[in-house]
Design an enzyme around this catalytic site. Sequence first.
Site, PDB file in Angstrom:
ATOM      1  N   ASP A  69      31.222 -33.272  10.895  1.00  0.00           N
ATOM      2  CA  ASP A  69      30.390 -32.557  11.566  1.00  0.00           C
ATOM      3  C   ASP A  69      29.892 -31.363  10.797  1.00  0.00           C
ATOM      4  O   ASP A  69      31.038 -30.535  10.454  1.00  0.00           O
ATOM      5  CB  ASP A  69      30.351 -32.276  13.000  1.00  0.00           C
ATOM      6  CG  ASP A  69      29.332 -31.593  13.524  1.00  0.00           C
ATOM      7  OD1 ASP A  69      28.243 -32.504  13.914  1.00  0.00           O
ATOM      8  OD2 ASP A  69      29.003 -30.473  13.739  1.00  0.00           O
ATOM      9  N   ASN A 105      18.579 -25.158   9.959  1.00  0.00           N
ATOM     10  CA  ASN A 105      17.194 -25.319  10.199  1.00  0.00           C
ATOM     11  C   ASN A 105      16.343 -24.025  10.846  1.00  0.00           C
ATOM     12  O   ASN A 105      15.204 -23.832  10.536  1.00  0.00           O
ATOM     13  CB  ASN A 105      17.036 -26.509  11.296  1.00  0.00           C
ATOM     14  CG  ASN A 105      17.504 -28.015  10.884  1.00  0.00           C
ATOM     15  OD1 ASN A 105      17.249 -28.121   9.585  1.00  0.00           O
ATOM     16  ND2 ASN A 105      18.093 -28.897  11.394  1.00  0.00           N
ATOM     17  N   ASP A 158      17.196 -30.865   5.361  1.00  0.00           N
ATOM     18  CA  ASP A 158      17.418 -32.170   4.865  1.00  0.00           C
ATOM     19  C   ASP A 158      17.905 -32.304   3.442  1.00  0.00           C
ATOM     20  O   ASP A 158      18.945 -33.213   3.061  1.00  0.00           O
ATOM     21  CB  ASP A 158      15.852 -32.805   4.878  1.00  0.00           C
ATOM     22  CG  ASP A 158      15.376 -33.192   6.349  1.00  0.00           C
ATOM     23  OD1 ASP A 158      16.210 -33.297   7.133  1.00  0.00           O
ATOM     24  OD2 ASP A 158      14.134 -33.418   6.357  1.00  0.00           O
ATOM     25  N   GLU A 214      23.634 -34.218  11.750  1.00  0.00           N
ATOM     26  CA  GLU A 214      24.637 -33.918  10.733  1.00  0.00           C
ATOM     27  C   GLU A 214      26.015 -34.462  10.900  1.00  0.00           C
ATOM     28  O   GLU A 214      26.965 -33.821  10.394  1.00  0.00           O
ATOM     29  CB  GLU A 214      24.609 -32.259  10.734  1.00  0.00           C
ATOM     30  CG  GLU A 214      25.321 -31.673  12.172  1.00  0.00           C
ATOM     31  CD  GLU A 214      24.268 -31.600  13.143  1.00  0.00           C
ATOM     32  OE1 GLU A 214      24.699 -30.618  13.946  1.00  0.00           O
ATOM     33  OE2 GLU A 214      23.292 -32.069  13.226  1.00  0.00           O
TER      34      GLU A 214
END
Length: 282
Positions: free
Chosen positions: A165, A173, A182, A208
């Site tokens: 993770d 973001n 991305d 993620e």
Amino acid sequence: MITSIYFQQYLSILEKYVSTSITNTNGVITYVSPAFCKMTGYTQKDLLGKKHTILRHPDTSNEIYKDLWATIMQGKPWHGRMRNCTKNKESYWIDVHIEPIFNNECIVGYQAIQQNITNEALFETLAKIDALTGLFNRYTIEELTQLFINESRLYKKSFSVIMVDVDDFKQINDNYGHQVGDEVLKKLSEIFQTLIRSNDRIGRWGGEEFLILLPQTSYIQAKEMAERLRIGLSSYKFDTIGYKTASFGVAEIEAKDTIESIIAKADKALYLSKEMGKNLVN
């Protein structure tokens, strides 16, 4: 006489439209049909006397060929799909059926009939991958997990998984936008793919999170791999955001494990890595 003429016409049509090849027992090509030449881009002169591996795509697994040869050398037919290369090094997929050729009870060669299924294989492949990262999607990585669990039990081999993770991904973001996020996921996927072994498999579990499957790998070996991935990621400087880390959870299969239980163990270990400060392996 008429029967003979019709038979020759029938053979001519078959050769024109059906891709066939014949090899000796060592895999050396002794015959190819015109349709085979058209599909591969090679001439008969190019192919006759050459090993059939001249067509092999470098990404084709050794396991496919091991299974193929083990089957046909026992005098049994083999059917499967594989990826080959044309003379111009363009890849194509075939559905192939191979039958041993017998003289009395001795195998003297092998005959193969191939069908080009490139478009069909492409659609199937696209259905298996994550559109953003190019890794296996969650559905496919679950299928592969079950496959490795079955193999582990059948051959009594170890099998481990790594759950990954990205640390504080939401901040990327929020601060830089989803497009940058991305790009980070895509680059992370590339980094991991270069570091895992050829027999390992990696998929995007969601968001993620990533799941890495390590066949014939103990818990200790899997932790070593996870540490390698951790260092590889944390030492890479991304455009825009700089350095980024991830946390890792490792689990090895036990006797009664299912897909759900082994992934739950890896997820629990991942949670511990987060709780202990992130950028860790547990």
